[in-house]
Design a protein around this motif. Sequence first.
Motif, PDB file in Angstrom:
ATOM      1  N   ASN A  60      20.990 -28.940  43.044  1.00  0.00           N
ATOM      2  CA  ASN A  60      20.323 -30.218  42.903  1.00  0.00           C
ATOM      3  C   ASN A  60      20.337 -31.044  43.795  1.00  0.00           C
ATOM      4  O   ASN A  60      21.120 -30.463  44.492  1.00  0.00           O
ATOM      5  CB  ASN A  60      20.765 -30.631  41.110  1.00  0.00           C
ATOM      6  CG  ASN A  60      22.476 -31.133  41.229  1.00  0.00           C
ATOM      7  OD1 ASN A  60      22.598 -30.784  42.321  1.00  0.00           O
ATOM      8  ND2 ASN A  60      22.709 -30.762  40.123  1.00  0.00           N
ATOM      9  N   HIS A  61      19.932 -32.458  43.164  1.00  0.00           N
ATOM     10  CA  HIS A  61      19.785 -33.477  44.557  1.00  0.00           C
ATOM     11  C   HIS A  61      21.297 -34.147  44.757  1.00  0.00           C
ATOM     12  O   HIS A  61      21.453 -34.582  45.881  1.00  0.00           O
ATOM     13  CB  HIS A  61      18.641 -34.443  44.376  1.00  0.00           C
ATOM     14  CG  HIS A  61      19.932 -35.130  42.477  1.00  0.00           C
ATOM     15  ND1 HIS A  61      19.445 -34.479  41.310  1.00  0.00           N
ATOM     16  CD2 HIS A  61      20.235 -36.233  42.504  1.00  0.00           C
ATOM     17  CE1 HIS A  61      20.004 -35.058  40.476  1.00  0.00           C
ATOM     18  NE2 HIS A  61      20.386 -35.882  41.124  1.00  0.00           N
ATOM     19  N   ILE A  62      22.598 -33.682  43.884  1.00  0.00           N
ATOM     20  CA  ILE A  62      23.762 -34.064  44.107  1.00  0.00           C
ATOM     21  C   ILE A  62      24.286 -33.133  45.351  1.00  0.00           C
ATOM     22  O   ILE A  62      25.840 -32.890  44.777  1.00  0.00           O
ATOM     23  CB  ILE A  62      24.074 -35.024  43.049  1.00  0.00           C
ATOM     24  CG1 ILE A  62      24.157 -34.008  41.522  1.00  0.00           C
ATOM     25  CG2 ILE A  62      23.379 -35.401  42.668  1.00  0.00           C
ATOM     26  CD1 ILE A  62      25.238 -34.043  40.865  1.00  0.00           C
ATOM     27  N   GLY A  63      23.576 -31.819  45.131  1.00  0.00           N
ATOM     28  CA  GLY A  63      24.875 -30.331  45.880  1.00  0.00           C
ATOM     29  C   GLY A  63      25.619 -29.992  45.109  1.00  0.00           C
ATOM     30  O   GLY A  63      26.190 -28.915  45.733  1.00  0.00           O
ATOM     31  N   THR A  64      25.465 -30.070  43.660  1.00  0.00           N
ATOM     32  CA  THR A  64      26.126 -29.040  42.696  1.00  0.00           C
ATOM     33  C   THR A  64      25.005 -28.201  42.161  1.00  0.00           C
ATOM     34  O   THR A  64      24.093 -27.887  42.988  1.00  0.00           O
ATOM     35  CB  THR A  64      26.753 -30.033  41.366  1.00  0.00           C
ATOM     36  OG1 THR A  64      25.496 -29.883  40.365  1.00  0.00           O
ATOM     37  CG2 THR A  64      27.660 -31.094  41.972  1.00  0.00           C
ATOM     38  N   VAL A  65      25.360 -26.842  41.490  1.00  0.00           N
ATOM     39  CA  VAL A  65      24.873 -25.865  40.930  1.00  0.00           C
ATOM     40  C   VAL A  65      24.032 -26.462  39.765  1.00  0.00           C
ATOM     41  O   VAL A  65      24.469 -26.762  39.356  1.00  0.00           O
ATOM     42  CB  VAL A  65      25.582 -25.070  40.198  1.00  0.00           C
ATOM     43  CG1 VAL A  65      24.093 -23.083  39.801  1.00  0.00           C
ATOM     44  CG2 VAL A  65      26.452 -23.423  41.339  1.00  0.00           C
ATOM     45  N   HIS A  66      22.919 -25.744  40.047  1.00  0.00           N
ATOM     46  CA  HIS A  66      21.778 -26.937  38.808  1.00  0.00           C
ATOM     47  C   HIS A  66      21.835 -26.347  37.474  1.00  0.00           C
ATOM     48  O   HIS A  66      22.169 -24.625  37.504  1.00  0.00           O
ATOM     49  CB  HIS A  66      20.412 -26.661  39.268  1.00  0.00           C
ATOM     50  CG  HIS A  66      19.261 -27.420  38.926  1.00  0.00           C
ATOM     51  ND1 HIS A  66      19.001 -27.365  37.455  1.00  0.00           N
ATOM     52  CD2 HIS A  66      19.117 -28.546  38.651  1.00  0.00           C
ATOM     53  CE1 HIS A  66      17.950 -27.613  37.005  1.00  0.00           C
ATOM     54  NE2 HIS A  66      17.957 -28.881  37.827  1.00  0.00           N
ATOM     55  N   ALA A  67      22.354 -26.606  36.123  1.00  0.00           N
ATOM     56  CA  ALA A  67      22.661 -26.123  35.236  1.00  0.00           C
ATOM     57  C   ALA A  67      21.533 -25.671  34.565  1.00  0.00           C
ATOM     58  O   ALA A  67      21.967 -24.351  34.280  1.00  0.00           O
ATOM     59  CB  ALA A  67      22.552 -27.476  34.107  1.00  0.00           C
ATOM     60  N   ILE A  68      20.182 -25.293  35.439  1.00  0.00           N
ATOM     61  CA  ILE A  68      19.696 -24.237  34.803  1.00  0.00           C
ATOM     62  C   ILE A  68      19.459 -22.633  35.565  1.00  0.00           C
ATOM     63  O   ILE A  68      19.253 -21.550  35.396  1.00  0.00           O
ATOM     64  CB  ILE A  68      17.805 -25.014  34.738  1.00  0.00           C
ATOM     65  CG1 ILE A  68      17.660 -26.113  33.911  1.00  0.00           C
ATOM     66  CG2 ILE A  68      17.134 -23.452  34.143  1.00  0.00           C
ATOM     67  CD1 ILE A  68      18.062 -25.724  32.887  1.00  0.00           C
ATOM     68  N   ALA A  69      20.277 -23.149  36.330  1.00  0.00           N
ATOM     69  CA  ALA A  69      20.997 -21.840  37.104  1.00  0.00           C
ATOM     70  C   ALA A  69      21.982 -21.312  36.537  1.00  0.00           C
ATOM     71  O   ALA A  69      21.453 -19.811  36.589  1.00  0.00           O
ATOM     72  CB  ALA A  69      20.825 -22.209  38.578  1.00  0.00           C
ATOM     73  N   VAL A  70      22.764 -22.075  36.592  1.00  0.00           N
ATOM     74  CA  VAL A  70      23.837 -21.485  35.556  1.00  0.00           C
ATOM     75  C   VAL A  70      23.191 -21.412  34.474  1.00  0.00           C
ATOM     76  O   VAL A  70      24.050 -19.880  33.621  1.00  0.00           O
ATOM     77  CB  VAL A  70      24.797 -22.954  34.631  1.00  0.00           C
ATOM     78  CG1 VAL A  70      25.555 -22.803  33.980  1.00  0.00           C
ATOM     79  CG2 VAL A  70      25.218 -23.759  36.064  1.00  0.00           C
ATOM     80  N   CYS A  71      22.217 -21.208  33.818  1.00  0.00           N
ATOM     81  CA  CYS A  71      21.607 -21.157  32.356  1.00  0.00           C
ATOM     82  C   CYS A  71      20.845 -19.176  32.547  1.00  0.00           C
ATOM     83  O   CYS A  71      21.296 -18.410  32.005  1.00  0.00           O
ATOM     84  CB  CYS A  71      20.207 -21.805  31.656  1.00  0.00           C
ATOM     85  SG  CYS A  71      20.969 -23.391  31.378  1.00  0.00           S
ATOM     86  N   ASN A  72      20.307 -19.475  33.610  1.00  0.00           N
ATOM     87  CA  ASN A  72      19.562 -18.240  34.409  1.00  0.00           C
ATOM     88  C   ASN A  72      20.549 -16.857  34.483  1.00  0.00           C
ATOM     89  O   ASN A  72      20.827 -15.911  34.042  1.00  0.00           O
ATOM     90  CB  ASN A  72      19.025 -18.057  35.540  1.00  0.00           C
ATOM     91  CG  ASN A  72      17.759 -17.107  35.657  1.00  0.00           C
ATOM     92  OD1 ASN A  72      17.563 -16.925  35.450  1.00  0.00           O
ATOM     93  ND2 ASN A  72      17.139 -17.623  36.529  1.00  0.00           N
ATOM     94  N   GLY A  73      21.777 -17.151  35.217  1.00  0.00           N
ATOM     95  CA  GLY A  73      23.074 -16.606  35.165  1.00  0.00           C
ATOM     96  C   GLY A  73      23.764 -16.299  33.875  1.00  0.00           C
ATOM     97  O   GLY A  73      24.539 -14.876  33.842  1.00  0.00           O
ATOM     98  N   LEU A  74      23.484 -16.696  32.893  1.00  0.00           N
ATOM     99  CA  LEU A  74      24.239 -16.381  31.661  1.00  0.00           C
ATOM    100  C   LEU A  74      23.311 -15.392  30.716  1.00  0.00           C
ATOM    101  O   LEU A  74      23.685 -14.899  30.163  1.00  0.00           O
ATOM    102  CB  LEU A  74      24.484 -17.771  31.069  1.00  0.00           C
ATOM    103  CG  LEU A  74      25.543 -18.540  31.321  1.00  0.00           C
ATOM    104  CD1 LEU A  74      26.056 -20.162  30.280  1.00  0.00           C
ATOM    105  CD2 LEU A  74      26.814 -18.087  30.820  1.00  0.00           C
ATOM    106  N   GLU A  75      22.015 -15.907  30.987  1.00  0.00           N
ATOM    107  CA  GLU A  75      21.063 -14.936  30.840  1.00  0.00           C
ATOM    108  C   GLU A  75      20.496 -13.696  30.841  1.00  0.00           C
ATOM    109  O   GLU A  75      20.694 -13.278  30.681  1.00  0.00           O
ATOM    110  CB  GLU A  75      19.872 -15.551  30.371  1.00  0.00           C
ATOM    111  CG  GLU A  75      18.648 -14.855  29.990  1.00  0.00           C
ATOM    112  CD  GLU A  75      18.806 -15.109  28.643  1.00  0.00           C
ATOM    113  OE1 GLU A  75      18.223 -14.275  27.719  1.00  0.00           O
ATOM    114  OE2 GLU A  75      19.510 -16.221  28.207  1.00  0.00           O
TER     115      GLU A  75
END
Length: 160
Positions: A60-75
């Motif tokens: 994301n804009h602050i250089g961390t893994v975007h929360a929706i990317a994490v949701c995508n990984g969990l899915e």
Amino acid sequence: MATQVFGMWEKLRGVPGGTRAFSLAFTWKAPYFRSIRPRFVQVSPNYASLVLPKRRAVQNHIGTVHAIAVCNGLEAAMGALAEATVPSGKRWLPKGMEVAYLAKSTSDLTCSAETDPDAWSAGPRRTGPGEGGPFRRHGRGRRHHQPVGHRQEVVMRSPA
């Protein structure tokens, strides 16, 4: 119980480059997951895990893994688990996901999913106004602060 996904995992996991080939094939079948480039570590009945590499495309804009990317990984992890676990003659459908933002994701993440083996044979159950079932997923992502260079773990569990 062995589905095409689980059979492919069993066939490929023991050969050089097999887990990478499986990961690519998985994202070919479900193209949305290509955006995170998951690297599956384990696929078995009631458990699956993958590594979500931290790279520019998932930040994301602050250089961390975007929360929706994490949701995508969990899915993706839960989908692989479901494919490896669903009883013959049945199918699975995700019903939702609950996410809480607990901490920044500053490194590669390990996304894992697990379910209670007994829940698959229990059959549907009433859960209030809607109908639930053995795979009524109520995943909670947990991320922990760890030193840079260490993988963080995100876990999704089905309710008991």
